[in-house]
Design a protein around this motif. Sequence first.
Motif, PDB file in Angstrom:
ATOM      1  N   ALA A 129       5.458   2.708  10.356  1.00 11.49           N
ATOM      2  CA  ALA A 129       5.358   3.593   9.193  1.00 11.49           C
ATOM      3  C   ALA A 129       4.414   3.014   8.140  1.00 11.49           C
ATOM      4  O   ALA A 129       3.749   3.759   7.418  1.00 11.49           O
ATOM      5  CB  ALA A 129       6.742   3.823   8.592  1.00 11.49           C
ATOM      6  N   MET A 130       4.335   1.691   8.019  1.00  9.96           N
ATOM      7  CA  MET A 130       3.528   1.055   6.985  1.00  9.96           C
ATOM      8  C   MET A 130       2.056   0.902   7.339  1.00  9.96           C
ATOM      9  O   MET A 130       1.203   0.930   6.453  1.00  9.96           O
ATOM     10  CB  MET A 130       4.094  -0.339   6.656  1.00  9.96           C
ATOM     11  N   VAL A 131       1.742   0.709   8.625  1.00  9.18           N
ATOM     12  CA  VAL A 131       0.354   0.447   9.025  1.00  9.18           C
ATOM     13  C   VAL A 131      -0.555   1.592   8.569  1.00  9.18           C
ATOM     14  O   VAL A 131      -0.268   2.763   8.793  1.00  9.18           O
ATOM     15  CB  VAL A 131       0.258   0.221  10.547  1.00  9.18           C
ATOM     16  N   GLY A 132      -1.626   1.214   7.891  1.00 10.32           N
ATOM     17  CA  GLY A 132      -2.599   2.182   7.398  1.00 10.32           C
ATOM     18  C   GLY A 132      -2.337   2.632   5.967  1.00 10.32           C
ATOM     19  O   GLY A 132      -3.194   3.240   5.341  1.00 10.32           O
ATOM     20  N   LYS A 133      -1.166   2.327   5.444  1.00 10.89           N
ATOM     21  CA  LYS A 133      -0.829   2.702   4.068  1.00 10.89           C
ATOM     22  C   LYS A 133      -1.377   1.657   3.102  1.00 10.89           C
ATOM     23  O   LYS A 133      -1.822   0.595   3.508  1.00 10.89           O
ATOM     24  CB  LYS A 133       0.690   2.813   3.903  1.00 10.89           C
ATOM     25  N   GLU A 134      -1.322   1.970   1.804  1.00  7.50           N
ATOM     26  CA  GLU A 134      -1.826   1.074   0.775  1.00  7.50           C
ATOM     27  C   GLU A 134      -0.766   0.835  -0.286  1.00  7.50           C
ATOM     28  O   GLU A 134       0.251   1.520  -0.321  1.00  7.50           O
ATOM     29  CB  GLU A 134      -3.064   1.691   0.116  1.00  7.50           C
ATOM     30  N   GLU A 135      -1.056  -0.109  -1.157  1.00  2.00           N
ATOM     31  CA  GLU A 135      -0.169  -0.398  -2.284  1.00  2.00           C
ATOM     32  C   GLU A 135       0.041   0.878  -3.105  1.00  2.00           C
ATOM     33  O   GLU A 135      -0.896   1.607  -3.386  1.00  2.00           O
ATOM     34  CB  GLU A 135      -0.799  -1.489  -3.153  1.00  2.00           C
ATOM     35  N   GLY A 136       1.306   1.148  -3.447  1.00  4.55           N
ATOM     36  CA  GLY A 136       1.645   2.347  -4.208  1.00  4.55           C
ATOM     37  C   GLY A 136       2.118   3.504  -3.340  1.00  4.55           C
ATOM     38  O   GLY A 136       2.718   4.453  -3.840  1.00  4.55           O
ATOM     39  N   ASP A 137       1.845   3.446  -2.042  1.00  7.30           N
ATOM     40  CA  ASP A 137       2.276   4.511  -1.126  1.00  7.30           C
ATOM     41  C   ASP A 137       3.774   4.415  -0.873  1.00  7.30           C
ATOM     42  O   ASP A 137       4.364   3.336  -0.929  1.00  7.30           O
ATOM     43  CB  ASP A 137       1.545   4.421   0.221  1.00  7.30           C
ATOM     44  N   ILE A 138       4.375   5.565  -0.571  1.00  6.05           N
ATOM     45  CA  ILE A 138       5.783   5.640  -0.181  1.00  6.05           C
ATOM     46  C   ILE A 138       5.817   5.845   1.328  1.00  6.05           C
ATOM     47  O   ILE A 138       5.108   6.705   1.864  1.00  6.05           O
ATOM     48  CB  ILE A 138       6.499   6.834  -0.870  1.00  6.05           C
TER      49      ILE A 138
END
Length: 158
Positions: A129-138
């Motif tokens: 779920a986290m891979v590819g997301k950035e700081e601040g993303d839910i």
Amino acid sequence: MSKVPLTVRGAEKLREELNRLKYKERPRITEAIAEARAHGDLKENAEYHAAREQQSFVEGRIQDIESKLANAQVIDVTQLNAGGKVVFGATVDLVDENSGDEYSYRIVGEDEADIKAGLISVQSPLARAMVGKEEGDIVTVEAPGGTREYEIVGVRYE
């Protein structure tokens, strides 16, 4: 066989274990077998059978580690230009949206995963779920206890 991702630290740990098994454990077991043989009848010699069992375990583990290292794609996260995105090897700081609890996890290969040490497998639902997301993303994760939401508050490449 496809390449399996492994962090630099994970590869080092495997190499250290391989050296310990090959150059410390293997000679120690060989001596124990020789000593047990010197006691005579091998059919009823518990020391001999225990040493042979240890030898079998160590040789199997050596083969397993050598295979993992041969099929490993060692990824040095410090050399990646991820631009703040969550990638394999990154350490991610999270806050549980419901409870406010804070967590910090490093995304690693399956063989390195140790939840107590904050190391989660790249194959885990949270890491996927986290891979590819950035700081601040839910990120939303389907967990056995229900749906959980986390905010990514930090991404580090160590």
